[in-house]
Design a protein around this motif. Sequence first.
Motif, PDB file in Angstrom:
ATOM      1  N   GLY A 129       2.523  12.462  14.424  1.00  0.00           N
ATOM      2  CA  GLY A 129       1.511  13.394  14.905  1.00  0.00           C
ATOM      3  C   GLY A 129       0.640  13.842  13.752  1.00  0.00           C
ATOM      4  N   PRO A 130      -0.676  13.963  13.966  1.00  0.00           N
ATOM      5  CA  PRO A 130      -1.600  14.278  12.879  1.00  0.00           C
ATOM      6  C   PRO A 130      -1.294  15.627  12.237  1.00  0.00           C
ATOM      7  N   GLY A 131      -1.197  15.630  10.911  1.00  0.00           N
ATOM      8  CA  GLY A 131      -1.000  16.867  10.171  1.00  0.00           C
ATOM      9  C   GLY A 131       0.396  17.444  10.229  1.00  0.00           C
ATOM     10  N   ARG A 132       1.329  16.748  10.878  1.00  0.00           N
ATOM     11  CA  ARG A 132       2.672  17.294  11.044  1.00  0.00           C
ATOM     12  C   ARG A 132       3.465  17.171   9.746  1.00  0.00           C
ATOM     13  N   VAL A 133       4.205  18.220   9.414  1.00  0.00           N
ATOM     14  CA  VAL A 133       5.086  18.225   8.248  1.00  0.00           C
ATOM     15  C   VAL A 133       6.456  17.719   8.692  1.00  0.00           C
TER      16      VAL A 133
ATOM     17  N   ASP B 100       0.857  -1.188   0.000  1.00  0.00           N
ATOM     18  CA  ASP B 100       0.000   0.000   0.000  1.00  0.00           C
ATOM     19  C   ASP B 100       0.892   1.236   0.000  1.00  0.00           C
ATOM     20  N   GLY B 101       0.295   2.380  -0.312  1.00  0.00           N
ATOM     21  CA  GLY B 101       1.061   3.613  -0.379  1.00  0.00           C
ATOM     22  C   GLY B 101       0.401   4.743   0.387  1.00  0.00           C
ATOM     23  N   PHE B 102       1.186   5.764   0.675  1.00  0.00           N
ATOM     24  CA  PHE B 102       0.672   6.982   1.296  1.00  0.00           C
ATOM     25  C   PHE B 102       1.589   8.131   0.894  1.00  0.00           C
ATOM     26  N   GLU B 103       1.159   9.347   1.188  1.00  0.00           N
ATOM     27  CA  GLU B 103       1.958  10.533   0.896  1.00  0.00           C
ATOM     28  C   GLU B 103       2.318  11.242   2.194  1.00  0.00           C
ATOM     29  N   TRP B 104       3.478  11.910   2.165  1.00  0.00           N
ATOM     30  CA  TRP B 104       3.945  12.608   3.351  1.00  0.00           C
ATOM     31  C   TRP B 104       4.332  14.028   2.965  1.00  0.00           C
TER      32      TRP B 104
END
Length: 419
Positions: free
Chosen positions: A353-357, A140-144
């Motif tokens: 952490g949610p939404g962290r760059v 599976d994949g995701f973006e960061w």
Amino acid sequence: MSTGVEGVLVAGLPDRISLGLLARSVPREDIDSAVVACGRQAKRAGGKLPPHVMVYFAMALALYADDDYEEVMVKLSETLASWGCWEEAWEVPTTGGITQARARLGAAPLAGLFETVAVPVADPLTRGAWLGPWRLMSVDGFEWDAPDTAENAEHFGYSGSGDKRSAFPKVRVVTLGECGSHAMVGAALGPCAGKGSGEQSLARQLFNRLDEDMLLIADRNFYNFADWCAAAGSGAALLWRAKADLTLPLLRQYPDGSYASLVISPKVTGAARTRLIESARAGQVPAPERARAVRVVEYEVPDREGDGKGELICLLTTVTDPMAAPATVLADTYHQRWEHETSNDQLKTHLRGPGRVLRSKKPDTVEQEIYGYLLTHYAISSLICEAATAADIDPDRIKFARTVRIVRRRVADSAAFPP
């Protein structure tokens, strides 16, 4: 006093954990080998930020995502001091010094290290990790999100365009994971835009990590004929969802409701395709570059989208014998793919952490940072799986977020972290 599944976890841990957890799954000797293989050895003796320290620092950044560089290094140096490996005259380096040391190390040693140490961790007694002889795996994949610097933007690109363009450059990450333990055992990183940036392109880099005892589960976004053939060529069994526009000829029906079919090369069209199907129905085996035998399992999920309509799920598998895995079993097994979504959430929500760059301003250290997260996630997942297997419970019953909290609050313990 710990109780319940937290008590099970603590009982299954070594006497002392915290930063020591990192070295438990990522031994110093493997780090040194990866550093040497990439030619990133220290240029001078006696430096206080040698490569192996910076590898553990990259992992510690993932464990302590809320802390700045210097605070993370303080925790790391306290552990080093407990071994006698941190001289009293040394001071914790400044953020600038740490940044320079990260740049010297780069991403390559961590990528090589991850490839070496990240192996499946479930054993035959681990609950939920197997289907008969097959270890359940998924892709599976995701973006960061990466910091919006000129270098990151040029290298990784943005998703979308115009008013819908993403606010930050995005790194695409595709991982190979073990469903039972949530351990990620392979990873491919790349830009989110441009040629070769899709999940299929990255996933095909991971097929060489497959073994014959594995069953690889994948969603419909990963199917194409060439990649199906490449993944099957590893010897692993496959269970992939078919795309809606894939035409699957019925060759023969099985008592369990599944049926034999073919996936056919898109180069075979028209009359040639018709002849190939007819010959397969007559019992002839097609050339593998033209078509592959598959078994098809179809079932409907009622009102999955909440619109009052059912959704037809069509699965392709290389397990062509219904006696080896009946249709209902395969349908249930396919939904183990969602364990990978859980792994992604553990990485992006509970560690980062949610939404962290991400922190890193340049592409090479962005990738280094991601591999630090992957290595730390692997170490924690391995720990959970070990404790759950020893207690004869499914690893899913031990919460990842709770484990992270246990590890973080034992920061003063360093006995399991070797020099």
